[in-house]
Design a protein around this motif. Structure first.
Motif, PDB file in Angstrom:
ATOM      1  N   GLU A  16       8.524   7.477  -6.310  1.00  0.00           N
ATOM      2  CA  GLU A  16       9.951   7.189  -6.481  1.00  0.00           C
ATOM      3  C   GLU A  16      10.201   5.723  -6.807  1.00  0.00           C
ATOM      4  O   GLU A  16      11.277   5.369  -7.292  1.00  0.00           O
ATOM      5  N   VAL A  17       9.214   4.862  -6.520  1.00  0.00           N
ATOM      6  CA  VAL A  17       9.370   3.432  -6.777  1.00  0.00           C
ATOM      7  C   VAL A  17       8.786   3.100  -8.138  1.00  0.00           C
ATOM      8  O   VAL A  17       7.616   3.365  -8.410  1.00  0.00           O
ATOM      9  N   ARG A  18       9.585   2.496  -9.007  1.00  0.00           N
ATOM     10  CA  ARG A  18       9.140   2.156 -10.359  1.00  0.00           C
ATOM     11  C   ARG A  18       9.158   0.655 -10.632  1.00  0.00           C
ATOM     12  O   ARG A  18       8.707   0.211 -11.687  1.00  0.00           O
ATOM     13  N   CYS A  19       9.681  -0.121  -9.685  1.00  0.00           N
ATOM     14  CA  CYS A  19       9.653  -1.577  -9.809  1.00  0.00           C
ATOM     15  C   CYS A  19       9.811  -2.170  -8.412  1.00  0.00           C
ATOM     16  O   CYS A  19      10.446  -1.555  -7.541  1.00  0.00           O
ATOM     17  N   VAL A  20       9.224  -3.336  -8.190  1.00  0.00           N
ATOM     18  CA  VAL A  20       9.267  -3.999  -6.884  1.00  0.00           C
ATOM     19  C   VAL A  20       9.831  -5.399  -7.044  1.00  0.00           C
ATOM     20  O   VAL A  20       9.495  -6.109  -8.002  1.00  0.00           O
ATOM     21  N   VAL A  21      10.680  -5.807  -6.108  1.00  0.00           N
ATOM     22  CA  VAL A  21      11.223  -7.165  -6.075  1.00  0.00           C
ATOM     23  C   VAL A  21      10.779  -7.827  -4.779  1.00  0.00           C
ATOM     24  O   VAL A  21      10.884  -7.234  -3.699  1.00  0.00           O
ATOM     25  N   ILE A  22      10.259  -9.048  -4.877  1.00  0.00           N
ATOM     26  CA  ILE A  22       9.934  -9.853  -3.700  1.00  0.00           C
ATOM     27  C   ILE A  22      11.005 -10.926  -3.584  1.00  0.00           C
ATOM     28  O   ILE A  22      11.134 -11.792  -4.461  1.00  0.00           O
ATOM     29  N   ALA A  51       0.831  -1.207   0.000  1.00  0.00           N
ATOM     30  CA  ALA A  51       0.000   0.000   0.000  1.00  0.00           C
ATOM     31  C   ALA A  51       0.863   1.255   0.000  1.00  0.00           C
ATOM     32  O   ALA A  51       0.557   2.240  -0.684  1.00  0.00           O
ATOM     33  N   GLU A  52       1.940   1.216   0.752  1.00  0.00           N
ATOM     34  CA  GLU A  52       2.846   2.365   0.804  1.00  0.00           C
ATOM     35  C   GLU A  52       3.546   2.559  -0.541  1.00  0.00           C
ATOM     36  O   GLU A  52       3.660   3.690  -1.041  1.00  0.00           O
ATOM     37  N   ILE A  53       3.986   1.469  -1.139  1.00  0.00           N
ATOM     38  CA  ILE A  53       4.684   1.540  -2.425  1.00  0.00           C
ATOM     39  C   ILE A  53       3.755   2.045  -3.523  1.00  0.00           C
ATOM     40  O   ILE A  53       4.175   2.803  -4.408  1.00  0.00           O
ATOM     41  N   ALA A  54       2.491   1.637  -3.474  1.00  0.00           N
ATOM     42  CA  ALA A  54       1.532   2.049  -4.505  1.00  0.00           C
ATOM     43  C   ALA A  54       1.443   3.558  -4.634  1.00  0.00           C
ATOM     44  O   ALA A  54       1.226   4.080  -5.727  1.00  0.00           O
ATOM     45  N   GLY A  55       1.643   4.263  -3.538  1.00  0.00           N
ATOM     46  CA  GLY A  55       1.555   5.718  -3.563  1.00  0.00           C
ATOM     47  C   GLY A  55       2.900   6.411  -3.588  1.00  0.00           C
ATOM     48  O   GLY A  55       2.973   7.620  -3.378  1.00  0.00           O
TER      49      GLY A  55
END
Length: 267
Positions: A51-57, A44-48
């Protein structure tokens, strides 16, 4: 950091890429209520976060994720309702995380270096892209303990063909990384010592694109998937028009024609 006070989820951001690391290695990174809640809050935090353009799990330890925390599940059997309320809440929390990943504006890459079973396999299947090491294994073994992997089946059946999904669900057999790539669960298989570098290189490549174009495209891809052809093209066409009217499209086309690197404004 290990021990009782260690956070169950770690986040590290660098150059537009947010890496979320499951951090319960002693519990095989089981999806406890605390870990599910931490994932939900982080997504939820990343969605808004512009500055974040890609996510790695990713995951700490040799096991990517062994699914739900069976100790938590076992503890609920003693409840007056047999655990119904606890299990209903647990499935709601888990489904929320799995729905949040395709809904996220940013693409999500799973970095899988070890075993991913049951809800852990579901977590992998819910990601947009998957890079696995040669040592990775994927499994939905619920049938082995009298518990069909019905919720993992949702994400799995959308990532691979119906027959491949049913075979995994009905047999509970583990699938190695190359077979997972063949059936469409995994995009790339790399040597174990190259996993982190390969994932970060892929994430960096995605992060270098227009965040607006990527988010519009991801939204449209998931929205049209599975729809009748006419409805799918309506969604895709409307998205293309929206994208063409954006500043980044004009910049990208101008840069291409001018043979220069684009300067994205992400709008």
């Amino acid at each position: 950091m290990q021990g009782a006070l260690a956070p169950v989820l770690l986040r590290a951001d660098a150059e537009g890429v947010a890496t979320l690391t499951l951090n319960r290695p002693a519990a095989r990174n089981g999806l406890s209520v605390a870990l599910l809640d931490a994932l939900s809050a982080a997504l939820a935090e990343i969605a808004g976060d512009p500055e974040v353009r890609c996510v790695v799990i990713a995951a700490a330890g040799p096991v990517f994720c062994a699914g739900h925390d069976l100790k938590e599940i076992t503890a609920a059997f003693g409840q007056p309702d047999g655990g119904r309320a606890v299990f209903t809440d647990l499935m709601r929390r888990c489904a929320g995380v799995m729905r949040a990943m395709p809904a996220l504006p940013q693409p999500v890459i799973a970095s899988v270096g070890g075993l991913a079973t049951a809800a852990g396999c579901q977590l992998v299947a819910a990601c947009d892209l998957v890079v696995a090491s040669e040592a990775a294994r994927f499994q939905t073994p619920g049938v082995d303990i009298g518990l069909f992997c019905s919720t993992p089946a949702v994400a799995l059946s959308r990532a691979v063909g119906r027959k491949s999904a049913m075979e995994m669900l009905l047999t509970g057999d583990a699938v190695d990384a190359e077979e997972a790539r063949r059936i469409g669960l995994v995009n790339r298989v790399v040597p174990a010592d190259r996993l982190s570098d390969e994932v970060q290189a892929l994430a960096a490549r995605i992060a270098s694109r227009s965040a607006l174009a990527v988010s519009l495209g991801k939204r449209a891809f998931h929205a049209q998937h599975g729809l009748p052809l006419e409805d799918a093209y309506e969604i895709a066409a409307a998205t293309m028009v929206e994208n063409l009217l954006a500043e980044d499209a004009a910049e990208g086309i101008g840069a291409f024609l001018g043979k220069r690197a684009p300067q994205w404004r992400h709008r």
